[in-house]
Design a protein around this motif. Structure first.
Motif, PDB file in Angstrom:
ATOM      1  N   ARG A   1      56.181 -15.561  47.200  1.00 20.64           N
ATOM      2  CA  ARG A   1      55.019 -15.922  47.463  1.00 20.64           C
ATOM      3  C   ARG A   1      54.924 -16.608  48.892  1.00 20.64           C
ATOM      4  NH1 ARG A   1      54.069 -20.919  43.553  1.00 20.64           N
ATOM      5  NH2 ARG A   1      51.925 -20.667  44.318  1.00 20.64           N
TER       6      ARG A   1
ATOM      7  N   GLY B   1      51.418  -6.931  51.366  1.00 20.39           N
ATOM      8  CA  GLY B   1      51.191  -6.327  49.998  1.00 20.39           C
ATOM      9  C   GLY B   1      51.486  -7.406  48.964  1.00 20.39           C
ATOM     10  N   THR B   2      51.575  -6.974  47.560  1.00 20.21           N
ATOM     11  CA  THR B   2      51.511  -7.999  46.510  1.00 20.21           C
ATOM     12  C   THR B   2      52.840  -8.685  46.539  1.00 20.21           C
ATOM     13  OG1 THR B   2      51.063  -8.311  44.260  1.00 20.21           O
ATOM     14  CG2 THR B   2      52.268  -6.151  44.989  1.00 20.21           C
TER      15      THR B   2
ATOM     16  N   ASN C   1      52.475 -12.414  41.763  1.00 21.23           N
ATOM     17  CA  ASN C   1      51.033 -11.503  41.459  1.00 21.23           C
ATOM     18  C   ASN C   1      51.500 -10.593  40.407  1.00 21.23           C
ATOM     19  OD1 ASN C   1      50.666 -12.820  44.351  1.00 21.23           O
ATOM     20  ND2 ASN C   1      48.868 -13.283  42.802  1.00 21.23           N
ATOM     21  N   PHE C   2      52.822 -10.192  40.405  1.00 24.17           N
ATOM     22  CA  PHE C   2      53.255  -9.000  39.602  1.00 24.17           C
ATOM     23  C   PHE C   2      52.726  -8.779  38.335  1.00 24.17           C
ATOM     24  CE2 PHE C   2      57.180  -6.993  41.867  1.00 24.17           C
ATOM     25  CZ  PHE C   2      56.441  -6.847  43.128  1.00 24.17           C
TER      26      PHE C   2
ATOM     27  N   ASN D   1      49.128  -7.904  38.663  1.00 20.93           N
ATOM     28  CA  ASN D   1      48.582  -6.684  39.147  1.00 20.93           C
ATOM     29  C   ASN D   1      48.354  -5.429  38.306  1.00 20.93           C
ATOM     30  OD1 ASN D   1      50.962  -7.656  41.717  1.00 20.93           O
ATOM     31  ND2 ASN D   1      48.549  -7.522  42.082  1.00 20.93           N
TER      32      ASN D   1
ATOM     33  N   ALA E   1      48.425  -0.709  41.484  1.00 20.53           N
ATOM     34  CA  ALA E   1      48.723  -1.917  42.694  1.00 20.53           C
ATOM     35  C   ALA E   1      50.021  -1.884  42.883  1.00 20.53           C
ATOM     36  CB  ALA E   1      48.262  -3.142  42.458  1.00 20.53           C
TER      37      ALA E   1
END
Length: 166
Positions: free
Chosen positions: A80, A127-128, A132-133, A136, A140
């Motif tokens: 993060r 990117g992510t 957030n996984f 997503n 994504a």
């Protein structure tokens, strides 16, 4: 110079260079990475707790430096963001990265690493991150794994009346 395009079986390190993160997000990310055919390793202080941060400045720097220097780590996925990234940026030794760049992935305050990497003449991925996984879309996450493997990504969308040049 572009980082090495990773292959199935290569190792992705997950570390938290700034704000602390809960284990559930890291566990989900590890499962997601392994489901894609890669190995996942979690840094020593990724799940640490030092007030707002995942560890002290020294601990977070040590985790990042180990991942930068380890030839068996092929990509670094930041868990993060958080303003702690800027605390370690200039403390890191980028010599091994300059010789053997690897994908560094994240967004938000992780952008300070992207800027440093651009100054070094390499690329990174905005990117992510594991935080957030779970939220997503499959698309994504798929695009992230395609990008680190060097696959070309193409996007199309329809223009609207609100789109204007300039």
């Amino acid at each position: 110079m572009l980082p090495y395009n990773i292959q199935k079986g290569d190792t992705i390190a997950i570390l938290a260079p700034a704000k602390k993160i809960e284990a559930e997000f890291i566990d989900f990310a590890v499962k997601t990475i392994e489901k894609q055919g890669f190995k996942a390793v979690v840094s020593d202080h990724c799940l640490g707790d030092n007030n707002y941060f995942s560890g002290t400045i020294e601990e977070r720097k040590m985790d990042f430096q180990r991942a930068l220097d380890n030839p068996n780590i092929h990509a670094i996925l930041c868990a993060r963001g958080g303003y702690g990234c800027v605390q370690i940026l200039e403390e890191l030794n980028w010599k091994s990265f300059s010789k053997h760049p690897k994908w560094i992935i994240g967004f938000s305050d992780v952008t300070v690493f992207h800027l440093k990497i651009a100054q070094l003449g390499s690329a990174s991925i905005h990117g992510t991150m594991p935080l957030n996984f779970k939220k997503n879309t499959k698309e994504a996450l798929s695009s992230l794994f395609k990008a680190i493997q060097g696959e070309n990504l193409n996007y199309t969308w329809k223009s609207t009346i609100e789109n204007v040049e300039g």
